[in-house]
Enzyme design. Structure first.
Site, short mmCIF file in Angstrom:
data_model
loop_
_atom_site.label_atom_id
_atom_site.label_comp_id
_atom_site.label_asym_id
_atom_site.label_seq_id
_atom_site.Cartn_x
_atom_site.Cartn_y
_atom_site.Cartn_z
N ARG A 124 -45.01 72.97 -53.80
CA ARG A 124 -43.60 72.64 -54.02
C ARG A 124 -43.19 73.16 -55.40
NH1 ARG A 124 -42.46 67.45 -51.76
NH2 ARG A 124 -40.27 67.89 -52.20
N PRO B 286 -37.88 60.84 -48.84
CA PRO B 286 -37.78 59.69 -49.74
C PRO B 286 -39.11 59.48 -50.49
CG PRO B 286 -37.29 59.06 -47.46
CD PRO B 286 -37.74 60.47 -47.44
N GLU B 287 -39.03 59.12 -51.76
CA GLU B 287 -40.23 58.81 -52.51
C GLU B 287 -40.48 57.30 -52.43
OE1 GLU B 287 -40.71 61.12 -56.08
OE2 GLU B 287 -39.37 62.69 -55.35
N LYS C 106 -45.40 55.74 -49.40
CA LYS C 106 -44.22 56.07 -48.59
C LYS C 106 -44.27 55.42 -47.20
CE LYS C 106 -43.94 60.48 -51.04
NZ LYS C 106 -43.98 61.94 -50.92
#
Ligand SMILES: [Zn+2]
Length: 258
Positions: free
Chosen positions: A247, A2-3, A51
């Site tokens: 990423r 989750p961001e 986060k």
């Protein structure tokens, strides 16, 4: 993972517990001492920093939760229903129960340890108290590609892979450009776009960067302009993928020239 918008929305939803005396337990058994310390305290404030979720208790301590890749909170309006056995922490009142499953972190912190945690995080674009100067300076001083720097929570907090691809696309900056070589004007535009995009995602409950009246009904695969797209949804150019900051980054070679 989750961001930041997910955690901010959670904090907002969990604020329904603010001012309430909590009943806490750890059905799974891995947070028994922590749950005992939470039990019978009042939740004073639920807040997100990047986060990280921080729940301030009337005892002065905080529950610190990081969801990691798998973590989730489940809300139930029937607090008498038994929790799933894998629930790390249940916090309940007479009317609602919040169950935490599979977090990467769930711990009790005293104020000095909260301060230490926050000192390791950069400004969060979703927080009204975020320091804009600090953010722009940290970006311009950072070594490496802006696409990698955006994922570094110590520089700016709350951004994950979707926001970095979509925000860089929105401001026309290629992920491989050196952060230190961006102009102040570009950095400011990036900050503003992140604020706008992330706040919209808090409201929407998901990240939708394409426009149109039907935007909230779009499936995940069609909700972004470059992230996991074959073609840029603005100009139709084939999206370029690239490993940046460990990423996969997605960008439009036409609108985000290197
Ligand atoms: Zn394009």
């Amino acid at each position: 993972m989750p961001e930041g918008h997910t955690i901010h929305r959670l904090a907002r939803d969990m604020s329904e517990l603010q001012g309430q005396k909590l009943r806490a337990s750890s059905p799974q058994g891995r947070f028994i001492d922590g749950a005992a310390a939470v039990d019978a305290t009042v939740l004073e404030r639920a807040e997100a920093y990047g986060k990280h979720l921080l729940l301030r208790l009337s005892s002065g301590d905080y529950v610190h939760v990081h969801l990691g890749m798998q973590g989730k909170w489940f809300r139930s309006t029937d607090p008498t229903a038994p929790p799933l056995p894998q629930v790390r922490l249940r916090m309940a009142t007479d009317s609602v129960a919040w169950d935490l499953v599979a977090p990467s972190k769930c711990e009790l912190l005293d104020p000095p340890r909260v301060a230490a945690l926050l000192s390791r995080l950069g400004p969060d674009p979703l927080r009204p108290d975020a320091n804009l100067r600090e953010a722009l300076q940290a970006w311009s001083r950072a070594a490496g590609a802006i696409g990698a720097v955006l994922l570094d929570q110590a520089v700016v907090a709350g951004i994950g892979n979707v926001f970095r691809s979509e925000a860089l696309h929105a401001v026309g900056i290629a992920p491989r450009r050196r952060a230190g070589a961006l102009t102040e004007r570009e950095l400011l535009a990036l900050w503003r776009v992140l604020q706008q995009m992330m706040s919209q995602a808090v409201e929407d409950g998901r990240i939708v960067t394409v426009d149109g009246p039907d935007r909230l009904n779009l499936p995940e695969t069609e909700a972004r302009k470059v992230y996991k797209q074959e073609r840029c949804r603005d100009c139709g150019a084939p999206v370029v993928t690239d490993q940046v900051g460990g990423r996969t980054a997605y960008h439009c070679p036409v609108e985000q020239p290197s």
